[in-house]
Design a protein around this motif. Structure first.
Motif, PDB file in Angstrom:
ATOM      1  N   ARG A  53       9.237 -19.099   4.881  1.00 45.48           N
ATOM      2  CA  ARG A  53       8.026 -19.218   5.693  1.00 45.48           C
ATOM      3  C   ARG A  53       6.889 -18.473   5.014  1.00 45.48           C
ATOM      4  O   ARG A  53       7.021 -17.302   4.669  1.00 45.48           O
ATOM      5  CB  ARG A  53       8.249 -18.655   7.094  1.00 45.48           C
ATOM      6  N   GLU A  54       5.755 -19.144   4.835  1.00 42.86           N
ATOM      7  CA  GLU A  54       4.567 -18.496   4.293  1.00 42.86           C
ATOM      8  C   GLU A  54       3.687 -18.024   5.444  1.00 42.86           C
ATOM      9  O   GLU A  54       3.416 -18.780   6.386  1.00 42.86           O
ATOM     10  CB  GLU A  54       3.778 -19.454   3.406  1.00 42.86           C
ATOM     11  N   VAL A  55       3.266 -16.783   5.375  1.00 43.93           N
ATOM     12  CA  VAL A  55       2.468 -16.171   6.431  1.00 43.93           C
ATOM     13  C   VAL A  55       1.130 -15.742   5.853  1.00 43.93           C
ATOM     14  O   VAL A  55       1.075 -15.020   4.846  1.00 43.93           O
ATOM     15  CB  VAL A  55       3.197 -14.956   7.045  1.00 43.93           C
ATOM     16  N   LYS A  56       0.058 -16.204   6.498  1.00 47.65           N
ATOM     17  CA  LYS A  56      -1.297 -15.899   6.019  1.00 47.65           C
ATOM     18  C   LYS A  56      -1.805 -14.620   6.689  1.00 47.65           C
ATOM     19  O   LYS A  56      -1.800 -14.513   7.915  1.00 47.65           O
ATOM     20  CB  LYS A  56      -2.234 -17.068   6.321  1.00 47.65           C
ATOM     21  N   LEU A  57      -2.227 -13.675   5.860  1.00 47.48           N
ATOM     22  CA  LEU A  57      -2.699 -12.378   6.331  1.00 47.48           C
ATOM     23  C   LEU A  57      -4.192 -12.223   6.069  1.00 47.48           C
ATOM     24  O   LEU A  57      -4.683 -12.616   5.003  1.00 47.48           O
ATOM     25  CB  LEU A  57      -1.962 -11.239   5.621  1.00 47.48           C
ATOM     26  N   SER A  58      -4.888 -11.619   7.021  1.00 48.67           N
ATOM     27  CA  SER A  58      -6.286 -11.246   6.853  1.00 48.67           C
ATOM     28  C   SER A  58      -6.371  -9.735   7.012  1.00 48.67           C
ATOM     29  O   SER A  58      -6.059  -9.193   8.075  1.00 48.67           O
ATOM     30  CB  SER A  58      -7.144 -11.958   7.907  1.00 48.67           C
ATOM     31  N   LEU A  59      -6.740  -9.041   5.947  1.00 53.97           N
ATOM     32  CA  LEU A  59      -6.678  -7.571   5.894  1.00 53.97           C
ATOM     33  C   LEU A  59      -8.060  -6.964   6.093  1.00 53.97           C
ATOM     34  O   LEU A  59      -8.981  -7.223   5.312  1.00 53.97           O
ATOM     35  CB  LEU A  59      -6.091  -7.137   4.546  1.00 53.97           C
ATOM     36  N   PHE A  60      -8.197  -6.158   7.124  1.00 49.61           N
ATOM     37  CA  PHE A  60      -9.457  -5.466   7.408  1.00 49.61           C
ATOM     38  C   PHE A  60      -9.272  -3.982   7.116  1.00 49.61           C
ATOM     39  O   PHE A  60      -8.442  -3.315   7.739  1.00 49.61           O
ATOM     40  CB  PHE A  60      -9.860  -5.669   8.874  1.00 49.61           C
ATOM     41  N   GLY A  61     -10.032  -3.488   6.167  1.00 53.93           N
ATOM     42  CA  GLY A  61      -9.912  -2.106   5.720  1.00 53.93           C
ATOM     43  C   GLY A  61      -9.251  -2.062   4.365  1.00 53.93           C
ATOM     44  O   GLY A  61      -8.098  -2.483   4.223  1.00 53.93           O
ATOM     45  N   PHE A  62      -9.994  -1.586   3.353  1.00 46.90           N
ATOM     46  CA  PHE A  62      -9.430  -1.520   2.003  1.00 46.90           C
ATOM     47  C   PHE A  62      -9.696  -0.153   1.396  1.00 46.90           C
ATOM     48  O   PHE A  62      -9.998  -0.006   0.221  1.00 46.90           O
ATOM     49  CB  PHE A  62     -10.019  -2.641   1.129  1.00 46.90           C
ATOM     50  N   GLY A  63      -9.569   0.859   2.273  1.00 45.57           N
ATOM     51  CA  GLY A  63      -9.613   2.239   1.812  1.00 45.57           C
ATOM     52  C   GLY A  63      -8.229   2.646   1.334  1.00 45.57           C
ATOM     53  O   GLY A  63      -7.452   1.810   0.862  1.00 45.57           O
ATOM     54  N   ASN A  64      -7.908   3.912   1.476  1.00 47.91           N
ATOM     55  CA  ASN A  64      -6.621   4.404   0.965  1.00 47.91           C
ATOM     56  C   ASN A  64      -5.430   3.699   1.607  1.00 47.91           C
ATOM     57  O   ASN A  64      -4.497   3.282   0.920  1.00 47.91           O
ATOM     58  CB  ASN A  64      -6.520   5.916   1.186  1.00 47.91           C
ATOM     59  N   VAL A  65      -5.462   3.552   2.938  1.00 45.53           N
ATOM     60  CA  VAL A  65      -4.321   2.922   3.621  1.00 45.53           C
ATOM     61  C   VAL A  65      -4.258   1.433   3.299  1.00 45.53           C
ATOM     62  O   VAL A  65      -3.180   0.890   3.014  1.00 45.53           O
ATOM     63  CB  VAL A  65      -4.397   3.159   5.145  1.00 45.53           C
ATOM     64  N   GLY A  66      -5.395   0.761   3.332  1.00 52.07           N
ATOM     65  CA  GLY A  66      -5.405  -0.671   3.022  1.00 52.07           C
ATOM     66  C   GLY A  66      -4.874  -0.969   1.635  1.00 52.07           C
ATOM     67  O   GLY A  66      -4.104  -1.922   1.436  1.00 52.07           O
ATOM     68  N   ARG A  67      -5.247  -0.146   0.682  1.00 53.69           N
ATOM     69  CA  ARG A  67      -4.750  -0.361  -0.687  1.00 53.69           C
ATOM     70  C   ARG A  67      -3.263  -0.031  -0.784  1.00 53.69           C
ATOM     71  O   ARG A  67      -2.525  -0.692  -1.513  1.00 53.69           O
ATOM     72  CB  ARG A  67      -5.564   0.471  -1.684  1.00 53.69           C
ATOM     73  N   ALA A  68      -2.809   0.968  -0.031  1.00 51.93           N
ATOM     74  CA  ALA A  68      -1.368   1.272  -0.020  1.00 51.93           C
ATOM     75  C   ALA A  68      -0.581   0.105   0.563  1.00 51.93           C
ATOM     76  O   ALA A  68       0.503  -0.240   0.064  1.00 51.93           O
ATOM     77  CB  ALA A  68      -1.115   2.551   0.783  1.00 51.93           C
TER      78      ALA A  68
END
Length: 336
Positions: free
Chosen positions: A2-17
């Protein structure tokens, strides 16, 4: 698969981790869960980068770490000036991942749920002020709304309370939920006064430039509010009593040690009542944590006293909680 599409909000330290875990464990998720994640958008404060066929997350990490903002990524991708509410409505994603500190994120969380998208978040204020609305909307639409990383990073206290002890009535709990205050109080035990201990924490990157959320007890209060909502019934942060550690003196710390005790910022959670304040705890207590550990002592009618202890801070630890929720949300979606 199953392919799951993600939309990521926040690309600071936690988002990059989170992005690094998704990349480094890609084969693990395919083999163990038959899941393939496709990140279709990433947003930071400079803009939203959106590519329906999926983004190159290694390149996204390189751009952010080189230039400090996603809007510098202009060669192959278009950067959109969308508000989060506009983005969650326009971008076709299965799961919205919110690792921002947006205190008004409940507005776009609700918009995403109403458009049929699941939510995974590490963002505490939406739940601390709007738990009933958010969980109610998710349940009404049979959608995942998961928030393990809001309390104790990746240590699974949320899963424990939400799924693990369903036969038990919880009688109360005490918890140490903020690692920054634990560090400061530990430094004071070694002879520093509060101001010097705070400066040490800031120099080491343990305390923020504006430390008020930690030292005034607000962060621990948000977390304790979430625990009460899970253990008993929904309340808001406005319903609880909070006192931080700013008034703790070196003399109080020293006298506590002389009595075989230590001072920690303790959240006491009982039905209808939450109090966060500095308290003396015995040195042998599970609450006498050190470093970045958090701990909670949960009292129930059947199990008695249950202790959960583990990392309450750290990038990979927080990413563990977020990505675990992404996997769980993906598996719960229809057709998984």
């Amino acid at each position: 698969m199953r392919e799951v599409k993600l939309s990521l909000f926040g690309f600071g330290n936690v988002g990059r981790a989170v992005a690094r875990v998704l990349l480094s464990k890609e084969a693990f998720f395919r083999e163990r869960y038959r899941l393939k994640f496709r990140v279709v958008s990433v947003a930071d404060t400079s803009g939203v980068v959106w590519l329906p066929e999926g983004m190159d997350m290694r390149e996204a990490l390189a751009v952010k770490e080189t230039f400090g903002k996603l809007s510098s990524w202009t060669n192959d991708y278009e950067v959109y000036s969308l508000t989060p509410k506009e983005a969650v409505r326009e971008i076709d994603a299965d799961i919205i991942v919110d690792v921002t500190n947006d205190k008004n994120a409940h507005e776009w969380h609700l918009a995403a749920l109403r458009d049929g998208r699941g939510i995974v978040t590490s963002n505490k204020p939406p739940l601390a002020f709007h738990y009933a609305d958010l969980i109610g909307e998710a349940e009404k639409r049979d959608l995942p709304y998961l928030f393990e990383a809001t309390v104790m990073a990746g240590t699974p206290i949320i899963t424990l309370l939400r799924e693990g002890i369903l036969a038990d009535s919880i009688e109360g709990m005490e918890a140490v939920l903020n690692a920054t205050t634990t560090f400061i109080l530990s430094q004071m035990e070694m002879g520093q006064d509060f101001e010097r201990a705070l400066k040490t924490a800031q120099r080491l990157g343990i305390a923020e430039r504006d430390p008020s959320g930690d030292v005034l007890g607000i962060d621990a209060g948000y977390k304790a509010t979430v625990l009460h909502c899970l253990a008993f019934h929904p309340i808001t942060f406005d319903d609880i009593a909070v006192k931080g550690i700013a008034e703790v003196t070196s003399g109080e710390v020293r006298r506590a040690r002389e009595r075989g005790r230590t001072i920690r910022l303790v959240a006491a959670v009982e039905k209808g009542k939450v109090v966060v304040e500095p308290r003396e705890v015995p040195l042998g207590s599970p609450l006498a944590v050190e470093s970045h550990e958090n701990a909670a002592v949960i009292r129930t009618d059947l199990l008695g006293e249950l202790v959960i202890k583990g990392a309450g801070a750290g990038l990979k630890e927080t990413a563990s909680g977020v990505v675990s929720d992404i996997v769980k949300a993906s598996l719960s979606l229809r057709g998984a």
